[in-house]
Design an enzyme around this catalytic site. Structure first.
Site, PDB file in Angstrom:
ATOM      1  CE1 TYR A 174      -1.311  -2.900   2.302  1.00 53.59           C
ATOM      2  CE2 TYR A 174       0.666  -2.135   3.406  1.00 53.59           C
ATOM      3  CZ  TYR A 174      -0.679  -2.436   3.437  1.00 53.59           C
ATOM      4  OH  TYR A 174      -1.392  -2.273   4.594  1.00 53.59           O
TER       5      TYR A 174
ATOM      6  CG  HIS B  10      -2.631  -7.735   5.990  1.00 54.13           C
ATOM      7  ND1 HIS B  10      -1.987  -7.487   4.799  1.00 54.13           N
ATOM      8  CD2 HIS B  10      -3.453  -6.672   6.199  1.00 54.13           C
ATOM      9  CE1 HIS B  10      -2.397  -6.327   4.315  1.00 54.13           C
ATOM     10  NE2 HIS B  10      -3.291  -5.818   5.139  1.00 54.13           N
TER      11      HIS B  10
END
Length: 323
Positions: free
Chosen positions: A54, A139
């Site tokens: 992010y 992830h």
């Protein structure tokens, strides 16, 4: 607070998804990011989720800085592994191709090796300014399943056994591989984004029943399917791309039913995700204090049973949903 699987880690029913404060789509300044986190705290949110992906680490840095105002034992924090950040050879341009309005001064390297897991987590702790996180997810291992199961998962299991982290799991935008994690490993939690919403119930077929039967918790992300269920309009996004007309029409029908029952579509979208017994928390991605306050207010509003019944009767939801 809800416990994650058999771990001792607890999360608030509504969580804060920190992709937005990593400059998702458009820039924001540090103060706006900090105000969003402070608003979450004011509304009783005690679970915060971030990732190196992010904003090339910007989300982690901002979240860690904002949370330093609070006692470490008072909140639960998760981050993710599988993408290492390295200095970019060029270092020019931006990261908008990956969705983040930040300078492309680093690059992501897929790495689900045991060494990569530890290195990535150490770098995350440095950016967060913390000595520990509570939850670590693998992830998006979609295209790296073999390494993720053979090396990445055992590395997380070892970190958990050493007491470095309290709970482990995987976070993905699909249900199928998450179901495999639930069946074939000893994860505490899986984070399923966008696959259990008013527009997509694919996680209901196997993932959620398997998780419930095996005592594995589910965290739901993407309750608004990246925007369409928050405010359906011709410019809305669905799964991070322009929403197809068919889905826009369906979202507008859902919005109209919600209005007839005196609630907003946002309330219905959040309530749907939270209704399944396997779900421990719903992550709300927010970019501002106002968005956080709105999500918290919508989440607290009860949904009339007649609303769900009308959705079933009109075919807008399968007959058995929500569970």
């Amino acid at each position: 607070m809800n416990r994650l699987g058999r771990s001792g880690v607890e999360v608030s029913p509504l969580g804060f998804g920190a992709a937005g404060i990593g400059n998702l789509y458009t820039p924001m300044d540090d103060e706006q990011a900090y105000e969003a986190v402070r608003a979450a705290w004011e509304r009783g949110i005690r679970y915060f989720d971030t990732a190196p992906h992010y904003g090339l680490g910007r989300s982690e840095r901002r979240l860690g800085a904002a949370l330093r105002a609070y006692g470490r034992a008072a909140y639960t924090l998760s981050t993710k592994v599988g993408r290492r950040l390295e200095p970019a050879a060029d270092g020019t341009g931006d990261d908008l191709a990956n969705g983040f309005a930040v300078p492309a001064d680093r690059r992501r390297v897929w790495d689900f090796s045991a060494d990569g897991i530890r290195r990535t987590l150490e770098a995350s702790l440095d950016r967060l300014g913390l000595d520990r996180v509570d939850v670590v997810y693998l992830h998006d291992p979609d295209d790296h399943a073999e390494q993720a199961f053979r090396e990445g998962y055992p590395a997380l299991e070892k970190l958990r056994s050493e007491g470095v982290v309290g709970a482990i799991g995987a976070g993905m935008n699909q249900a199928e591989m998450l179901t495999r994690f639930v069946r074939d490993t000893d994860v505490d939690v899986v984070l399923c984004a966008g696959r259990y919403t008013l527009l997509d119930q694919s996680a209901a077929a196997e993932l959620l029943p398997e998780a419930a039967s095996r005592g594995v918790s589910v965290v739901i992300g993407g309750a608004f399917n990246s925007g369409l269920l928050a405010d359906p309009n011709p410019e809305s996004t669905y799964n991070y791309t322009h929403a197809p007309q068919e889905l826009l029409d369906r979202a507008l029908r859902l919005k109209a039913v919600a209005a007839r029952h005196g609630i907003t579509l946002r309330t219905a979208a959040l309530a749907f995700c939270a209704a399944h017994p396997a779900v421990a928390s719903v992550l709300a991605g927010a970019r501002s204090a106002a968005e956080v306050h709105d999500c918290a207010e919508q989440f607290a509003i009860p949904v009339p049973p007649a609303f769900w019944q009308e959705l079933r009767d009109t075919g807008l939801l399968p007959s058995e949903e929500p569970s």
